[in-house]
Design a protein around this motif. Structure first.
Motif, PDB file in Angstrom:
ATOM      1  N   ALA A   1     -12.551  -6.644   0.977  1.00  0.00           N
ATOM      2  CA  ALA A   1     -11.336  -6.074   0.398  1.00  0.00           C
ATOM      3  C   ALA A   1     -11.129  -6.604  -1.024  1.00  0.00           C
ATOM      4  CB  ALA A   1     -10.153  -6.366   1.295  1.00  0.00           C
ATOM      5  N   ILE A   2     -10.534  -7.777  -1.136  1.00  0.00           N
ATOM      6  CA  ILE A   2     -10.364  -8.387  -2.459  1.00  0.00           C
ATOM      7  C   ILE A   2     -11.550  -9.275  -2.806  1.00  0.00           C
ATOM      8  CG2 ILE A   2      -8.924 -10.018  -3.776  1.00  0.00           C
ATOM      9  CD1 ILE A   2      -6.501  -8.926  -2.289  1.00  0.00           C
ATOM     10  N   SER A   3     -12.224  -9.827  -1.800  1.00  0.00           N
ATOM     11  CA  SER A   3     -13.236 -10.856  -2.056  1.00  0.00           C
ATOM     12  C   SER A   3     -14.420 -10.353  -2.875  1.00  0.00           C
ATOM     13  CB  SER A   3     -13.725 -11.445  -0.732  1.00  0.00           C
ATOM     14  OG  SER A   3     -14.356 -10.458   0.060  1.00  0.00           O
ATOM     15  N   VAL A   4     -14.823  -9.084  -2.719  1.00  0.00           N
ATOM     16  CA  VAL A   4     -15.977  -8.604  -3.478  1.00  0.00           C
ATOM     17  C   VAL A   4     -15.687  -8.613  -4.972  1.00  0.00           C
ATOM     18  CG1 VAL A   4     -15.348  -6.147  -3.314  1.00  0.00           C
ATOM     19  CG2 VAL A   4     -17.740  -6.816  -3.649  1.00  0.00           C
ATOM     20  N   TRP A   5     -14.458  -8.273  -5.341  1.00  0.00           N
ATOM     21  CA  TRP A   5     -14.096  -8.275  -6.760  1.00  0.00           C
ATOM     22  C   TRP A   5     -13.936  -9.692  -7.274  1.00  0.00           C
ATOM     23  CZ3 TRP A   5     -15.331  -3.686  -7.958  1.00  0.00           C
ATOM     24  CH2 TRP A   5     -15.036  -2.609  -7.094  1.00  0.00           C
ATOM     25  N   LEU A   6     -13.329 -10.541  -6.486  1.00  0.00           N
ATOM     26  CA  LEU A   6     -13.051 -11.907  -6.911  1.00  0.00           C
ATOM     27  C   LEU A   6     -14.288 -12.797  -6.824  1.00  0.00           C
ATOM     28  CD1 LEU A   6     -10.955 -14.070  -7.709  1.00  0.00           C
ATOM     29  CD2 LEU A   6     -10.493 -14.376  -5.265  1.00  0.00           C
TER      30      LEU A   6
ATOM     31  N   ALA B   1      -8.558  -0.861   0.361  1.00  0.00           N
ATOM     32  CA  ALA B   1      -9.557  -1.034   1.421  1.00  0.00           C
ATOM     33  C   ALA B   1      -8.913  -1.486   2.717  1.00  0.00           C
ATOM     34  CB  ALA B   1     -10.618  -2.047   0.981  1.00  0.00           C
ATOM     35  N   ALA B   2      -7.991  -2.437   2.619  1.00  0.00           N
ATOM     36  CA  ALA B   2      -7.392  -3.011   3.820  1.00  0.00           C
ATOM     37  C   ALA B   2      -6.295  -2.139   4.411  1.00  0.00           C
ATOM     38  CB  ALA B   2      -6.820  -4.399   3.494  1.00  0.00           C
ATOM     39  N   ASN B   3      -5.446  -1.601   3.565  1.00  0.00           N
ATOM     40  CA  ASN B   3      -4.224  -0.964   4.052  1.00  0.00           C
ATOM     41  C   ASN B   3      -4.329   0.541   4.258  1.00  0.00           C
ATOM     42  OD1 ASN B   3      -2.911  -3.462   3.941  1.00  0.00           O
ATOM     43  ND2 ASN B   3      -2.340  -3.164   1.796  1.00  0.00           N
ATOM     44  N   VAL B   4      -5.298   1.177   3.606  1.00  0.00           N
ATOM     45  CA  VAL B   4      -5.445   2.628   3.724  1.00  0.00           C
ATOM     46  C   VAL B   4      -6.785   3.004   4.335  1.00  0.00           C
ATOM     47  CG1 VAL B   4      -5.439   4.833   2.493  1.00  0.00           C
ATOM     48  CG2 VAL B   4      -3.936   2.973   1.728  1.00  0.00           C
ATOM     49  N   ALA B   5      -7.865   2.534   3.715  1.00  0.00           N
ATOM     50  CA  ALA B   5      -9.190   2.996   4.119  1.00  0.00           C
ATOM     51  C   ALA B   5      -9.589   2.515   5.512  1.00  0.00           C
ATOM     52  CB  ALA B   5     -10.232   2.556   3.088  1.00  0.00           C
ATOM     53  N   THR B   6      -9.361   1.246   5.789  1.00  0.00           N
ATOM     54  CA  THR B   6      -9.796   0.729   7.091  1.00  0.00           C
ATOM     55  C   THR B   6      -9.059   1.391   8.254  1.00  0.00           C
ATOM     56  OG1 THR B   6     -10.592  -1.370   6.206  1.00  0.00           O
ATOM     57  CG2 THR B   6      -9.955  -1.347   8.525  1.00  0.00           C
ATOM     58  N   PRO B   7      -7.733   1.534   8.222  1.00  0.00           N
ATOM     59  CA  PRO B   7      -7.084   2.286   9.304  1.00  0.00           C
ATOM     60  C   PRO B   7      -7.600   3.710   9.429  1.00  0.00           C
ATOM     61  CG  PRO B   7      -5.447   1.012   8.104  1.00  0.00           C
ATOM     62  CD  PRO B   7      -6.726   0.912   7.326  1.00  0.00           C
ATOM     63  N   ARG B   8      -7.887   4.343   8.307  1.00  0.00           N
ATOM     64  CA  ARG B   8      -8.423   5.709   8.322  1.00  0.00           C
ATOM     65  C   ARG B   8      -9.782   5.745   9.019  1.00  0.00           C
ATOM     66  NH1 ARG B   8      -8.245   7.979   2.438  1.00  0.00           N
ATOM     67  NH2 ARG B   8      -6.025   8.183   2.923  1.00  0.00           N
TER      68      ARG B   8
ATOM     69  N   ASP C   1      -8.124 -14.073   6.208  1.00  0.00           N
ATOM     70  CA  ASP C   1      -6.892 -14.816   5.959  1.00  0.00           C
ATOM     71  C   ASP C   1      -5.837 -13.956   5.265  1.00  0.00           C
ATOM     72  OD1 ASP C   1      -7.575 -17.255   7.124  1.00  0.00           O
ATOM     73  OD2 ASP C   1      -8.529 -18.005   5.301  1.00  0.00           O
ATOM     74  N   THR C   2      -6.281 -13.035   4.412  1.00  0.00           N
ATOM     75  CA  THR C   2      -5.349 -12.226   3.633  1.00  0.00           C
ATOM     76  C   THR C   2      -4.807 -11.040   4.429  1.00  0.00           C
ATOM     77  OG1 THR C   2      -6.601 -12.823   1.637  1.00  0.00           O
ATOM     78  CG2 THR C   2      -5.069 -10.973   1.450  1.00  0.00           C
ATOM     79  N   TYR C   3      -5.647 -10.455   5.274  1.00  0.00           N
ATOM     80  CA  TYR C   3      -5.265  -9.248   6.015  1.00  0.00           C
ATOM     81  C   TYR C   3      -5.504  -9.444   7.515  1.00  0.00           C
ATOM     82  CZ  TYR C   3      -5.258  -7.163   1.383  1.00  0.00           C
ATOM     83  OH  TYR C   3      -4.994  -6.895   0.064  1.00  0.00           O
ATOM     84  N   PRO C   4      -4.805 -10.390   8.130  1.00  0.00           N
ATOM     85  CA  PRO C   4      -5.073 -10.673   9.544  1.00  0.00           C
ATOM     86  C   PRO C   4      -4.771  -9.505  10.475  1.00  0.00           C
ATOM     87  CG  PRO C   4      -3.077 -11.799   8.811  1.00  0.00           C
ATOM     88  CD  PRO C   4      -3.733 -11.249   7.583  1.00  0.00           C
ATOM     89  N   ASP C   5      -3.739  -8.732  10.179  1.00  0.00           N
ATOM     90  CA  ASP C   5      -3.339  -7.685  11.126  1.00  0.00           C
ATOM     91  C   ASP C   5      -4.390  -6.589  11.243  1.00  0.00           C
ATOM     92  OD1 ASP C   5      -1.014  -9.046  11.666  1.00  0.00           O
ATOM     93  OD2 ASP C   5       0.217  -7.859  10.287  1.00  0.00           O
ATOM     94  N   VAL C   6      -4.913  -6.120  10.123  1.00  0.00           N
ATOM     95  CA  VAL C   6      -5.921  -5.061  10.210  1.00  0.00           C
ATOM     96  C   VAL C   6      -7.216  -5.608  10.792  1.00  0.00           C
ATOM     97  CG1 VAL C   6      -6.911  -5.287   7.882  1.00  0.00           C
ATOM     98  CG2 VAL C   6      -6.892  -3.058   9.017  1.00  0.00           C
TER      99      VAL C   6
ATOM    100  N   PRO D   1     -15.196  -0.002   3.276  1.00  0.00           N
ATOM    101  CA  PRO D   1     -14.000   0.825   3.441  1.00  0.00           C
ATOM    102  C   PRO D   1     -13.494   1.438   2.143  1.00  0.00           C
ATOM    103  CG  PRO D   1     -13.830  -1.104   4.827  1.00  0.00           C
ATOM    104  CD  PRO D   1     -15.067  -1.285   3.996  1.00  0.00           C
ATOM    105  N   GLN D   2     -13.475   0.661   1.050  1.00  0.00           N
ATOM    106  CA  GLN D   2     -12.932   1.197  -0.198  1.00  0.00           C
ATOM    107  C   GLN D   2     -13.789   2.303  -0.780  1.00  0.00           C
ATOM    108  OE1 GLN D   2     -13.399  -2.668  -0.486  1.00  0.00           O
ATOM    109  NE2 GLN D   2     -14.104  -2.848  -2.582  1.00  0.00           N
TER     110      GLN D   2
END
Length: 279
Positions: free
Chosen positions: A13-18, A35-42, A64-69, A235-236
């Motif tokens: 999600a964020i890690s590839v960019w960072l 990636a986390a909030n839209v693409a993965t649920p889709r 750690d950043t997106y535990p729920d998804v 996902p993104q």
């Protein structure tokens, strides 16, 4: 013989960019949020509709950043594998630092998801001279980062000596390699990134890319029916707009071939249990 298809998703999600590209501006962070909030649920909705089980490689930072998804991925029955902590490439790390990254990733997966992964995929598909030995030491059953074959598993080695004066291959490990290919990875073809003075251009010919992927799947089903087709998605990349239809087409073509959709660990189990001397 029924072909096996492993759909795999690198949840960078964020890690590839960072971690890999060193980009932490709000725009690149927002691409991780998509990636986390839209693409993965889709994607998860599509996999559920199609009755497909898959494997997701998740960096510890994104767990750690997106535990729920990430918990939704786990609870849907998909396999979760190790993918570094902040998408760090092992080739830039000494052995102590590589151990630290492995342990941080393992800690995040256990602490947040209660998962001890069987498999590892290196960020950016590259390994250090220490990687396979460390993976075996930490109890991983397979790696999915190398490319010595296309649709057939093999054993990893350690201790290769590769120089212009000569090449000596080291001994095999009790670590299975599930090969990948850049040609069966969506990220380099679908993602645009501006990193002055470098530009990562995205292909505009998505239809042509889809035809090539379908042709590779057709080839394996027809010519290597005992093999495993391992496709790498992000996902993104695959979950944006009409690209989700590309994934849907891949699933439908695999079903036309009578393929069995498998987690990577289940495919490794099947490979290891094959009769001696079989292909």
């Amino acid at each position: 013989m029924q072909p096996t298809v492993c759909l795999t998703f690198d949840f960078d999600a964020i890690s590839v960019w960072l971690g890999t590209l060193g980009l932490a501006t709000p725009t690149y962070v927002s691409r991780g949020e998509f990636a986390a909030n839209v693409a993965t649920p889709r994607i998860l909705d599509l996999l559920e509709r199609e009755g497909v089980t898959s494997t997701w490689y998740i960096p510890g930072l994104d767990v750690d950043t997106y535990p729920d998804v990430c918990k939704r991925i786990r609870d849907a029955g998909h396999e979760i594998g190790h993918h570094g902590y902040a998408h760090e490439g092992p080739t830039s790390l000494d052995e102590t630092a590589e151990r630290r990254v492995l342990e941080r990733g393992l800690d995040a997966l256990d602490r947040v998801l209660g998962v001890r992964p069987a498999g590892y995929r290196s960020p950016a598909f590259d390994l250090s001279a220490n990687s396979t030995r460390l993976l075996a030491e930490y109890g991983f059953r397979y790696d999915s980062s190398m490319m010595a074959r296309d649709f057939e598993m093999y054993r990893c080695r350690t201790g290769d000596v590769i120089t212009t004066d000569g090449i000596t291959f080291g001994p095999e490990l009790d670590l299975v390699e599930v090969p990948v290919s850049w040609t069966l990875d969506d990220f380099p073809f679908l993602e645009f990134a501006l990193m002055p003075p470098m530009v990562m251009p995205a292909s505009t010919d998505v239809e042509g890319l889809t035809r090539r992927w379908l042709s590779d799947l057709d080839f394996m089903a027809e010519e290597v029916p005992h093999g495993v087709f391992t496709h790498t998605f992000h996902p993104q990349s695959i979950g944006r707009g009409s690209r989700i239809k590309v994934l849907e087409r891949m699933i439908h073509r695999a079903k036309e071939h009578g393929a069995r959709f498998s987690t990577v660990t289940d495919a490794v189990d099947a490979w290891q249990s094959r009769p001696a001397g079989s292909a």
